[in-house]
Design an enzyme around this catalytic site. Sequence first.
Site, PDB file in Angstrom:
ATOM      1  N   CYS A  72     -60.951  45.324  -3.686  1.00  0.00           N
ATOM      2  CA  CYS A  72     -61.472  46.695  -3.527  1.00  0.00           C
ATOM      3  C   CYS A  72     -60.785  47.749  -4.402  1.00  0.00           C
ATOM      4  CB  CYS A  72     -61.454  47.149  -2.082  1.00  0.00           C
ATOM      5  SG  CYS A  72     -60.953  45.957  -0.878  1.00  0.00           S
ATOM      6  N   ARG A 132     -53.382  35.231  -1.149  1.00  0.00           N
ATOM      7  CA  ARG A 132     -52.699  35.718   0.051  1.00  0.00           C
ATOM      8  C   ARG A 132     -51.690  34.677   0.477  1.00  0.00           C
ATOM      9  NH1 ARG A 132     -57.947  38.248   3.220  1.00  0.00           N
ATOM     10  NH2 ARG A 132     -58.550  39.627   1.512  1.00  0.00           N
ATOM     11  N   GLN A 190     -63.492  35.520  -3.389  1.00  0.00           N
ATOM     12  CA  GLN A 190     -64.438  36.243  -2.543  1.00  0.00           C
ATOM     13  C   GLN A 190     -65.724  36.507  -3.313  1.00  0.00           C
ATOM     14  OE1 GLN A 190     -61.930  39.687  -1.655  1.00  0.00           O
ATOM     15  NE2 GLN A 190     -61.780  38.944   0.446  1.00  0.00           N
ATOM     16  N   ASP A 215     -67.462  39.104  -3.432  1.00  0.00           N
ATOM     17  CA  ASP A 215     -67.170  40.451  -2.967  1.00  0.00           C
ATOM     18  C   ASP A 215     -68.123  41.445  -3.611  1.00  0.00           C
ATOM     19  OD1 ASP A 215     -65.627  42.060  -1.462  1.00  0.00           O
ATOM     20  OD2 ASP A 215     -63.829  41.928  -2.707  1.00  0.00           O
ATOM     21  N   HIS A 262     -68.702  45.959  -3.558  1.00  0.00           N
ATOM     22  CA  HIS A 262     -68.426  47.263  -2.972  1.00  0.00           C
ATOM     23  C   HIS A 262     -69.534  48.222  -3.353  1.00  0.00           C
ATOM     24  CE1 HIS A 262     -64.529  45.236  -2.905  1.00  0.00           C
ATOM     25  NE2 HIS A 262     -64.470  45.787  -1.718  1.00  0.00           N
ATOM     26  N   LYS A 275     -68.453  47.969  11.519  1.00  0.00           N
ATOM     27  CA  LYS A 275     -68.897  46.847  10.685  1.00  0.00           C
ATOM     28  C   LYS A 275     -69.929  45.991  11.400  1.00  0.00           C
ATOM     29  CE  LYS A 275     -65.163  43.937  12.379  1.00  0.00           C
ATOM     30  NZ  LYS A 275     -64.140  42.947  12.121  1.00  0.00           N
ATOM     31  N   HIS A 277     -67.798  47.601   2.085  1.00  0.00           N
ATOM     32  CA  HIS A 277     -67.379  46.268   1.613  1.00  0.00           C
ATOM     33  C   HIS A 277     -68.408  45.308   2.156  1.00  0.00           C
ATOM     34  CE1 HIS A 277     -63.046  47.561   1.310  1.00  0.00           C
ATOM     35  NE2 HIS A 277     -63.466  48.410   2.219  1.00  0.00           N
TER      36      HIS A 277
END
Length: 661
Positions: free
Chosen positions: A353, A382, A400, A402, A404, A487, A533
């Site tokens: 992000c 991570r 991910q 991902d 945004h 969410k 997200h």
Amino acid sequence: MSEIQNQSNQAVSSESGPLSAFDLFKRQDREVAKKAIAARLLRNGVKQEDPVDLSYVPKEGETLEPLTPESGNEALEVYRHSTAHLLAAAVLDLYPGTKLGIGPALLDDPKGGFYYDFQRPEGERFTPEDLPKIEKKMRDLIKRNLEYKRLEMPKAEAEKKFAELGEPLKCELIEEKAGATVSCYTIEGTPFVDFCLGPHIPSTSKIKAIKLLSIAGAHWKGDETRPQMQRIYGTSFFSQEELDDWIKQKEEAEKRDHRRIGPELDLFSFSDAIGPGLVLWHPNGALIRKVIEQFLNDELYRRGYSFVNTPHVTQSELFRISGHLENYQEGLYPPMTDKENEQIEYRMKPMNCPFHIQIYKSKQRSYRDLPQRYAEYGMVYRYERSGVTHGLMRARGFTQDDAHLFCTPEQLVGEVIACLDLVDFVMKAFGFEYKAELSVRHATDHSKYLGSDEVWTMAEAALTDGLNQYGLPYVRMEDEAAFYGPKIDFKVVDAIKRTWQLSTIQVDFNLPQRFGIEFISSDNKPHQPIMVHRAILGSFERFFGILIEHYAGAFPVWLAPVQAIVLPISDKYNEQAQKVEAELKAAGHRVASDQRSEKIGAKIRDAQLKKIPFMLIIGEREAEAGTVAVRDRVKGDQGAIPVAEFAARLSELNKTRALTT
RNA sequence: GCCGACUUAGCUCAGCUGGUAGAGCGUCUGAUUCGUAAUUAGAAGGUCAUCGGUUCAAAUCCGAUAGUCGGCUCCA
């Protein structure tokens, strides 16, 4: 459901004393009474949360309904909780001096069952060989049909009692949890006494099918600073058949374990030389991943996303601003120091992000530019603690899918609906059923949430409206929102009915504020955009693991690394096999051929074990006719068809992403 | 990270209470040319996870390290 009014109780109580739930049920229906294990309590017609024992004597205004094996989870929970007590009774009997922790029922698969935490005296401990002994003792206790007895006493008395019994952990629980009156349960004829709210089954003979599963370490209250205890896991069912089915289901899950299938089908591996939780995608696995990526790429372009790419490392400052450094220190790989300036440190990125925000911030944005939708298959790292990695499902490096979205408040509903549609489209392509959960703030207590009431109300309304307009049923989860925004989470159900949390759509009020991003609106003033997200697959690694287990390694044609393999009957037809292979490859299909000097049975067996969707057998007849004898991995021999016809069929299956042939 | 179990050939696993390694599958070489889930013969292949200790002697006993596996929210 039978219902027994308290009035009838009062009518008879004068002659034969007060009637218990069991007595009342017996009057109503002997068979039901025999099956009942506890009772559901209704007060003035309103169902009470906690069920009660069969020995419970209803008070004025109370009504009871029997809880039987047919009553579902409510009954199963009582039953398994009682089995946990039985386990504890057996343990105390066999291993005097053992201290009791807690022993709840577990309903969620795959952990369905119960456990009990124990503290053995210094120097003693359970070993796997103890389990059969304990199980045997449990069966003995079942045979003796011992009564579960409820005792009630004032708090002080209970504390004294457990102190005398030498149960310090129970005293701690009473201290913390108990009201003025404390309830305890014993099992007649055993040394077992437990501080417990209940309810329980009336006697041990109600328990029909048990199995102890494993011993594990568990900290008292899950707190790592507290002493570690030994936990015994087990499960129980209302019938042996149900237990057998459960065992079968577990075996099925083991057969599908992606950690077994992955290396078998040469999809991925881990290497000690590289480190735990870092995945090597082999050609077959990488191919499947590329197909999925291509599928997503096409769809995202169509839906107005832009693709971005961002680095794997960044100066720590970025994550200091985002707050990750402060809040997720433990989850980060340790820092690297810049060679030329010791003041500067770098980190592997745990999230994408802040990078996407930097792209947003790279120039001034007008409301006319919004929404911006940045998508990236961004690899993040991570530092999962060493004991928690789990194949592809929990890795230290993962990618991910991902994106945004930066939009105006007015655009939010539309973006939510678009995300819902994308989730639906993608999940259906893989054959997943799914459920949605809307996580919102606590109804009244907003102390732990960031952002103004106004913006929360707007965002929650946008998510709710989006779900309603899209027509997707959902469960509303109070107080489950992230601190930074509400969410929608999606749970998929796989081929053997296990659920996995996959997609997520999260509104974020935190990062836009921390990074101070804005857009110039029609009023010619800067405003903060709404940031969303959104991940569909979650991570490619984990999703791949779930897919492997979902399909048990037998990928549908559109995903299969090898879609068809040509099998010549003998060396004589190798040349024809090569021709057919080349022809199908030229048509864009993923095809191999097996030209070993093996018998056809062996070639079929090997192809079958590799879970290749189609086997194309070529012998004398086919070579002459220019056909292939098609063998489907599921349906078997399908007869001979011209090569071109098979190619067309493969194209169709591929184009429609058919899940079966 | 913590508790426990495990780590023997590419894979799956034997190897009893210490006397220095074995099978099946796979691989390689050859024979076989075969019709819908295993043709056959031979060969190669291991510092028994790594490091250290005990012992005349360690895959086996002890310790450390690494990795893997089962767990570590579920409450009276």
